[in-house]
Scaffold this motif. Structure first.
Motif, PDB file in Angstrom:
ATOM      1  N   PHE A 126      -4.285   7.559   6.995  1.00 40.95           N
ATOM      2  CA  PHE A 126      -4.239   6.871   5.707  1.00 40.95           C
ATOM      3  C   PHE A 126      -5.133   5.632   5.810  1.00 40.95           C
ATOM      4  O   PHE A 126      -4.883   4.754   6.642  1.00 40.95           O
TER       5      PHE A 126
ATOM      6  N   THR B 169       0.586  10.303  12.527  1.00 48.51           N
ATOM      7  CA  THR B 169      -0.111   9.523  11.501  1.00 48.51           C
ATOM      8  C   THR B 169      -0.721   8.257  12.070  1.00 48.51           C
ATOM      9  O   THR B 169      -0.114   7.570  12.896  1.00 48.51           O
TER      10      THR B 169
ATOM     11  N   TYR C 221      -2.269   4.700  10.377  1.00 48.04           N
ATOM     12  CA  TYR C 221      -2.476   3.917   9.154  1.00 48.04           C
ATOM     13  C   TYR C 221      -3.529   2.855   9.444  1.00 48.04           C
ATOM     14  O   TYR C 221      -3.377   2.053  10.366  1.00 48.04           O
TER      15      TYR C 221
ATOM     16  N   LYS D 285      -5.272  -0.409   8.198  1.00 46.42           N
ATOM     17  CA  LYS D 285      -5.145  -1.541   7.273  1.00 46.42           C
ATOM     18  C   LYS D 285      -6.459  -2.309   7.247  1.00 46.42           C
ATOM     19  O   LYS D 285      -6.949  -2.774   8.286  1.00 46.42           O
TER      20      LYS D 285
ATOM     21  N   PRO E  96       0.533  -4.232   5.676  1.00 46.17           N
ATOM     22  CA  PRO E  96       0.847  -3.041   4.878  1.00 46.17           C
ATOM     23  C   PRO E  96       2.009  -3.326   3.934  1.00 46.17           C
ATOM     24  O   PRO E  96       2.788  -4.261   4.148  1.00 46.17           O
TER      25      PRO E  96
ATOM     26  N   VAL F 285       5.069   1.366   3.868  1.00 48.27           N
ATOM     27  CA  VAL F 285       4.286   1.681   5.058  1.00 48.27           C
ATOM     28  C   VAL F 285       4.845   0.961   6.279  1.00 48.27           C
ATOM     29  O   VAL F 285       4.944   1.540   7.373  1.00 48.27           O
TER      30      VAL F 285
ATOM     31  N   TRP G 297       3.898   7.158  14.197  1.00 50.31           N
ATOM     32  CA  TRP G 297       2.922   6.398  13.407  1.00 50.31           C
ATOM     33  C   TRP G 297       2.321   5.286  14.259  1.00 50.31           C
ATOM     34  O   TRP G 297       3.003   4.691  15.099  1.00 50.31           O
TER      35      TRP G 297
END
Length: 231
Positions: free
Chosen positions: A96, A178, A180, A182, A190, A194, A203
């Protein structure tokens, strides 16, 4: 080798990834930048939230893609997160990129910082679509004038139904492998949803010292990050 499926955020099509794709291909990976229905060269195709989810699933299944690294930026994190749980063992990782994530029964509009009613009023004022940003809206995001011009020129109105229809999440996102990303110029932390997901051992958080559109502002750096996640 991985198959990267790249989905840009609101207003943008596959062309947003133009400078990210070559380094991925040079490293031997498959690259599949995707334009969602109703946007860019697919403008005019009716689309709702689940249309975009199906666009992503269809791209993966039609190409019989395996070892998929599914990348969602901004708005598209919502359909990407739903598609990720539907492609089973084809998925290697979700990335993401400064994005929203799906919440079962929620929508992009329901998480709007000014409230859903204010966001839906914006859509109503623009014939049901979300109007693209103007050049001044990209100030402070680490973009050159030329990069801003490319962003503005590549943007088309975004179908409103994709932003107001609820997400359908049947498997907890916390269970998906996952990363993420930022982008710090768009805010150092986040959002709360999140942040909670990042407590999962599946994650991980990485940061980029740029704004919300790193595929334009720092494409080489973003490509390196994606290659690292594939490894």
């Amino acid at each position: 080798m991985a198959d990267f499926v790249l989905v840009a955020g609101a207003w943008l099509g596959s062309g947003a990834w133009g400078e990210v794709v070559p380094p991925l291909r040079a490293a031997g990976h498959g690259t599949h930048p995707l334009t969602l229905s109703g946007l860019a060269d697919k403008r005019g195709i009716p689309a709702g939230q689940q249309t975009h989810v199906q666009d992503i699933v269809d791209e993966i299944e039609r190409g019989d893609l395996r070892d998929v690294v599914l990348v969602g930026h901004s708005y598209s994190g919502i359909p990407v997160g739903q598609a990720a749980e539907r492609i089973g063992d084809r998925l290697t990782r979700v990335v993401f990129v400064d994005s929203e994530v799906p919440v079962d029964g929620g929508s992009f509009a329901s998480g709007w910082w000014q409230g859903q009613a204010a966001f839906e009023a914006q859509l109503a004022d623009n014939g049901g679509d979300w109007a693209p940003l103007g050049a001044a809206d990209f100030d402070g995001q680490g973009l050159t004038d030329e990069q801003i011009a490319r962003l503005v020129e590549g943007s088309t109105p975004h179908p409103g139904a994709t932003l107001t229809e609820p997400a359908v999440v049947s498997r907890p996102l916390a269970e998906l492998p996952t990363t993420y990303v930022k982008c710090l110029l768009d805010g150092p932390e986040p959002n709360d949803t999140v942040a909670k997901l990042l407590t999962s051992d599946q994650w991980r958080l990485v940061t980029m010292d740029t704004g919300h559109w790193p595929m334009f502002s720092q494409p080489a750096e973003l490509a390196r990050l994606l290659l690292a996640e594939a490894a």
